[in-house]
Design a protein around this motif. Structure first.
Motif, PDB file in Angstrom:
ATOM      1  N   UNK A 754      -0.782  -5.390   4.242  1.00 48.83           N
ATOM      2  CA  UNK A 754      -1.322  -4.726   5.416  1.00 48.83           C
ATOM      3  C   UNK A 754      -0.165  -4.346   6.332  1.00 48.83           C
ATOM      4  N   UNK A 755      -0.351  -3.266   7.050  1.00 50.09           N
ATOM      5  CA  UNK A 755       0.665  -2.853   8.010  1.00 50.09           C
ATOM      6  C   UNK A 755       0.003  -2.008   9.086  1.00 50.09           C
ATOM      7  N   UNK A 756       0.581  -2.054  10.253  1.00 55.29           N
ATOM      8  CA  UNK A 756       0.074  -1.246  11.348  1.00 55.29           C
ATOM      9  C   UNK A 756       0.560   0.191  11.207  1.00 55.29           C
ATOM     10  N   UNK A 757       0.000   1.084  11.992  1.00 55.53           N
ATOM     11  CA  UNK A 757       0.425   2.472  11.973  1.00 55.53           C
ATOM     12  C   UNK A 757       1.803   2.593  12.598  1.00 55.53           C
ATOM     13  N   UNK A 799       7.459   0.380  12.551  1.00 59.22           N
ATOM     14  CA  UNK A 799       6.171  -0.213  12.194  1.00 59.22           C
ATOM     15  C   UNK A 799       6.048  -1.551  12.914  1.00 59.22           C
ATOM     16  N   UNK A 800       5.087  -1.726  13.820  1.00 60.47           N
ATOM     17  CA  UNK A 800       5.009  -2.954  14.626  1.00 60.47           C
ATOM     18  C   UNK A 800       4.843  -4.225  13.802  1.00 60.47           C
ATOM     19  N   UNK A 801       4.046  -4.174  12.729  1.00 56.85           N
ATOM     20  CA  UNK A 801       3.867  -5.394  11.947  1.00 56.85           C
ATOM     21  C   UNK A 801       3.486  -5.060  10.510  1.00 56.85           C
ATOM     22  N   UNK A 802       3.878  -5.925   9.583  1.00 58.48           N
ATOM     23  CA  UNK A 802       3.540  -5.818   8.164  1.00 58.48           C
ATOM     24  C   UNK A 802       3.309  -7.213   7.601  1.00 58.48           C
ATOM     25  N   UNK A 803       2.381  -7.316   6.656  1.00 60.49           N
ATOM     26  CA  UNK A 803       2.075  -8.575   5.977  1.00 60.49           C
ATOM     27  C   UNK A 803       1.772  -8.271   4.518  1.00 60.49           C
ATOM     28  N   UNK A 804       2.375  -9.019   3.614  1.00 62.48           N
ATOM     29  CA  UNK A 804       2.056  -8.901   2.187  1.00 62.48           C
ATOM     30  C   UNK A 804       1.951 -10.295   1.593  1.00 62.48           C
ATOM     31  N   UNK A 805       0.916 -10.491   0.754  1.00 61.01           N
ATOM     32  CA  UNK A 805       0.636 -11.786   0.132  1.00 61.01           C
ATOM     33  C   UNK A 805       0.356 -11.575  -1.345  1.00 61.01           C
TER      34      UNK A 805
END
Length: 912
Positions: A754-757, A799-805
């Motif tokens: 997931x990542x923000x715009x 990009x303000x934030x990113x998450x990968x799992x």
């Protein structure tokens, strides 16, 4: 004023006169001032030069100021300019310019005939060779060969434009510019110069020739702002074009505040855009186990156009060191490669208080070689190599690299292929695998693979119309020959090496027949013959005295053969369920792809199998005397039965709410895959006396919500087991207690991100680290390892934030080494990676892996990064791993000042 002729560039007469004089004009830059001191600097004389009377020479006239028509030339020749002698050419002196100048002005051009001077007004622009000059006013004096350029101010007195000169990647902007086109001497005032990433501002710049210049009150920086965040100030500076800049005493300034207490007696700044040899500066580090150290000290050497080499060394105060030599070679359209050799002498402080020695020493090495040849160099052949060979302790003792510390597997491959006129294909491979845990090394020296394209021996050379059925019979061939050597690197011995040498070969001859489709049904008959060669026979026997199984190996040449016959049937079935017009779901579509085949193969290998006693109770297993070879044995038993399977696809069509277009009056729609694939496969052997039903292979894969990727597989054994876990000929079927067979192995994997715009609104989903197309795969891999080890230096603040799992789970039932039963081996792990912005200029993140099975955090790397426009502050922390460490780096973003950084590194050996 009567001798001045002011003309409009748009008129025909102005075009002709301007074109005639343009051939005499300028090379590059200009400035204000016409005094004797000014001319003395540019011409080297105390007097203003007079008009020359050298023998003239002829050049063609070419200019963008006006057209070269006959009438205009006649008008110009009517004046007293003795340089012009013919209508179709212009005669000038032999010491004039050596190239044609193109020019343009929006307002007008002024020609002073008697003084041999020319003016351009209003967004004037000139071009000669690779140099262009733009200014509000440009003046050229042909008597002195001096060209001058001026800016423009508005009605309030503010500067509206400044003269600009561009040559290649060198860009300058000044208040005034003046230059002698013949000698190359020049002078500019308040000049801003840019070459690549470098920005130089000087109050005065004097050119002594075309290659060298002196600057007074200069400021050097890589910040592209008008008021830079940082710079280096100096009173005097010498610039050698495309080479370097040398200064006197230089001191830094931050936010236009000078810091005179911190200064250097001189400075040398590289200005060469091309690659060249030079020293690589180190960074300072500190470790409790290795002591103080310098890392990255080295030298880069260019050995011509195709080869270079980089040598780096790490030196530590306790006596440890690391030497790395990396060489890259490339010949375009032929081949490219990279050779990396590392030697490591690790000397660390002993953590064992009972140890006799204060330090623990380990020596290791690593060799990496990658090579690839361009397919256009020799069509039909290819050669590639990817070699990674070294000591098993090398990765473990590598400092400040947590990713390689956990790399336990090394592998290599060298491959050569040759195509023989599209009929045969030969490949030779040398493979290597190495495990740093059990320290086992396997070498395949070499492996040969020969494949023949399917041939149709009964087909006529001149085929006309539809052929006979037997003309579609095809015969192919594939074979491979394997040599393998296995040894432990702790007990290497050449005689033992020969004892472990194994070889084997495998040949397969498939016979196929292409039959026409029967409507939606496709028939595929097949016949196959396979043969395997072995280099040794392994006989195992129970030893009553030692209570264990002993193995006896006999070298020789042994063979096994197998044949199979079959007929396959396949088709596709579709089903669609349509919803009402008010539903957002338009329809759900189900596609089934069943397959069915009848197969038979006789038992040609029964004599290779025997009963092996495995314990004192008399339990036995059926084993083959060819088990343990590099090529496995055929399965025992006759097979005559059916194989079947079913593959499914489930998708739906929904209304696209975000679509603004319609097609033929119908609302736009889009397809969504619910399940991309799921199904099973199995077989039933009618000729077997027991265990007729084969295990079921189950699988499924899909992507949910375009975010969650899921894949799963399992093996279902339909038969029950006894108390020791051995299969018994009894179907396990009890729907009341949900017992339908046994799952003997399986795996599942899930991943999402997931990542923000992005702040600028651009799509950064496919944004990746730029990679040089001429980099070898090994170089690309090391680059990615460096990025993973230093994430703070490669942070995307857009990009303000990113998450990968990602999560994986696998298990299997395996036989214990002592044959006492079965055990379930399970492995499960979770990896994560993410970052988020605390503020628009501060970002934190982490990446790591968690072993769910052992409930332990295997690896963790965190970072903090600060965006500072032209500088960056990065903090990397590795609190988990073999070596715990942290690194603080404050450095410019510019690659040319990458060594100008403040770096602090500490590492600690983990207690466990």
């Amino acid at each position: 004023m009567s001798k001045l002729l002011k003309i409009n560039v748009k008129s025909a007469l102005g075009i002709a006169v301007g074109a005639s004089l343009l051939i005499l004009t300028f090379y590059a830059q200009a400035t204000s001032g016409t005094g004797r001191g000014f001319y003395r600097f540019f011409s080297g004389s105390d007097t203003i030069p007079l008009q020359k009377t050298d023998t003239p020479r002829r050049i063609l006239l070419k200019s963008d100021v006006g057209r070269n028509d006959t009438s205009s030339r006649k008008d110009s020749t009517s004046r007293r300019d003795s340089l012009v002698s013919k209508v179709d050419s212009v005669l000038i002196s032999s010491d004039s310019l050596d190239a044609i100048i193109r020019s343009h002005a929006e307002d007008s051009g002024v020609l002073v005939v008697d003084k041999n001077q020319f003016y351009l007004y209003g967004k004037a622009k000139t071009e000669q060779k690779d140099l262009s000059l733009e200014a509000a006013t440009i003046h050229y004096n042909n008597e002195t060969n001096i060209v001058m350029a001026y800016g423009k101010t508005d009605t309030t007195g503010s500067i509206e434009s400044k003269p600009q000169a561009n040559q290649g990647d060198l860009q300058t902007r000044s208040d005034t510019i003046a230059i002698n086109l013949k000698t190359g001497k020049g002078r500019s005032q308040n000049t801003f110069l840019q070459q690549g990433e470098i920005f130089v501002n000087a109050r005065y710049i004097k050119n002594i020739n075309r290659e060298e210049a002196f600057a007074q009150d200069a400021r050097f920086t890589t910040c592209n702002l008008d008021t830079p965040h940082f710079a280096f100030r100096t009173k005097k500076m010498k610039i050698i074009n495309n080479k370097l800049g040398v200064t006197g005493r230089v001191y830094p300034e931050v936010e236009s505040v000078p810091i005179p207490m911190v200064f250097l007696p001189f400075g040398i700044f590289p200005l060469n855009p091309a690659r060249h040899s030079g020293v690589l500066l180190p960074s300072f580090t500190s470790s409790e186990d290795f002591g103080l150290g310098l890392e990255g000290l080295g030298y880069y050497k260019v050995f011509g156009e195709h080869v270079d080499a980089t040598t780096r060394a790490n030196i530590y105060s306790y006596g440890g060191w690391n030497l790395n030599v990396n060489s890259k070679y490339i010949v375009r359209y032929k081949y490219t490669g990279n050779l990396n050799v590392s030697f490591q002498n690790t000397k660390s402080l002993s953590r064992n208080i009972t140890a006799k020695d204060e330090f623990t020493s380990t020596r290791s090495y690593m060799i990496n070689w990658s090579h690839s040849r361009d397919s256009r160099a020799r069509p039909g052949t290819s050669f590639s190599a990817n070699v990674n060979f070294g000591s098993t302790k090398y990765n473990e003792t590598l400092l400040n690299n947590p990713f390689q510390n956990f790399q336990n597997q090394l592998s290599s491959s060298i491959n050569y292929t040759k195509d023989f006129n599209g009929k045969f294909n030969l490949s030779m491979n040398i493979n290597h695998s190495q495990n740093s845990v059990n320290r086992l090394v396997n070498l395949s020296l070499p492996t040969f693979n020969l494949n023949m394209v399917t041939m149709y021996p009964f087909q006529k050379a001149d085929q006309v119309g539809t052929g006979k059925w037997y003309e579609k019979i095809g015969i192919g061939y594939s074979g491979n020959f394997i040599n393998q050597v296995s040894f432990y690197d702790t007990a290497f011995n050449f005689r033992r090496l020969l004892d472990t040498l194994q070889y084997g070969a495998q040949h397969n001859v498939p016979i196929t027949l292409s039959l026409p489709s029967l409507g939606p049904i496709t028939l595929t008959p097949n016949v196959s013959y396979e043969e395997r060669w072995f280099g040794q026979k392994n006989l195992r026997r129970w030893n009553d005295s030692t209570k264990r199984v002993d193995t006896f190996t006999t070298k020789g040449f042994y063979t096994q053969r197998q044949m199979s016959f079959g007929m396959g049937v396949a088709t596709r079935i579709f089903g669609t369920y349509t919803f009402g017009p008010k539903s957002n779901v338009i329809a759900i579509r189900h596609e089934m792809r069943p397959n069915f085949s009848i197969n038979y193969h006789p038992d040609f290998v029964a004599k290779s199998f025997y009963n092996l006693r495995v314990d004192t109770s008399g339990r036995t297993y059926r084993v083959s005397q060819y088990d343990g070879n590099v090529i496995g044995s055929f399965s025992e038993g006759i097979f005559g039965g059916i194989s079947f399977g079913l593959d499914n696809l489930l998708e739906m069509k929904v209304k696209d709410k975000n679509a603004d277009t319609t097609l033929k009056g119908k609302p736009a729609d889009k397809k969504v895959k619910l399940i991309e694939g799921f199904g099973f496969s199995s077989a039933y052997n009618f000729l077997a006396d027991s265990f007729q039903l084969q295990p079921f292979n189950l699988y499924a894969r899909t992507t949910l919500f375009e975010k969650l990727n899921i894949s799963a597989a399992a093996n279902l054994d339909p038969y029950d087991v006894d108390s020791l876990g051995n299969r018994v000929n009894r179907i396990l079927w009890d729907p009341r207690h949900f017992k339908i067979g046994r799952i003997t192995s399986g795996n599942i994997a899930l991943s999402t991100s997931f990542s923000s715009k992005s702040k600028d609104g651009k799509d950064d989903k496919n944004k990746q680290l730029p990679i040089d197309p001429f980099m070898t795969p090994d170089e690309q891999q090391r680059q990615m390892q460096f990025v993973r080890a230093n994430p703070a230096e490669f942070t995307d603040f857009n990009i303000p934030w990113t998450v990968s799992l990602s999560y994986s789970l696998s298990f299997s039932r395996v036989l214990k080494p002592d044959y006492s039963g079965y055990t379930t081996e399970t492995s499960s792990g979770l990896t994560f990676n993410g970052d988020f912005s605390l503020t628009p200029k501060w970002k934190v993140g982490a990446t790591g892996s968690y072993d769910v099975t052992n409930r332990s955090l295997q690896q963790l790397s965190t970072f903090i990064s600060r965006e500072m426009h032209c500088w960056q502050l990065s903090i990397n922390i590795n609190p988990i791993g073999l070596y715990r460490s942290f690194n603080i780096s404050f450095s410019p973003k510019s690659g040319i000042l990458r060594d100008l950084k403040i770096n602090r590194t500490r590492s600690f050996l983990s207690e466990n």
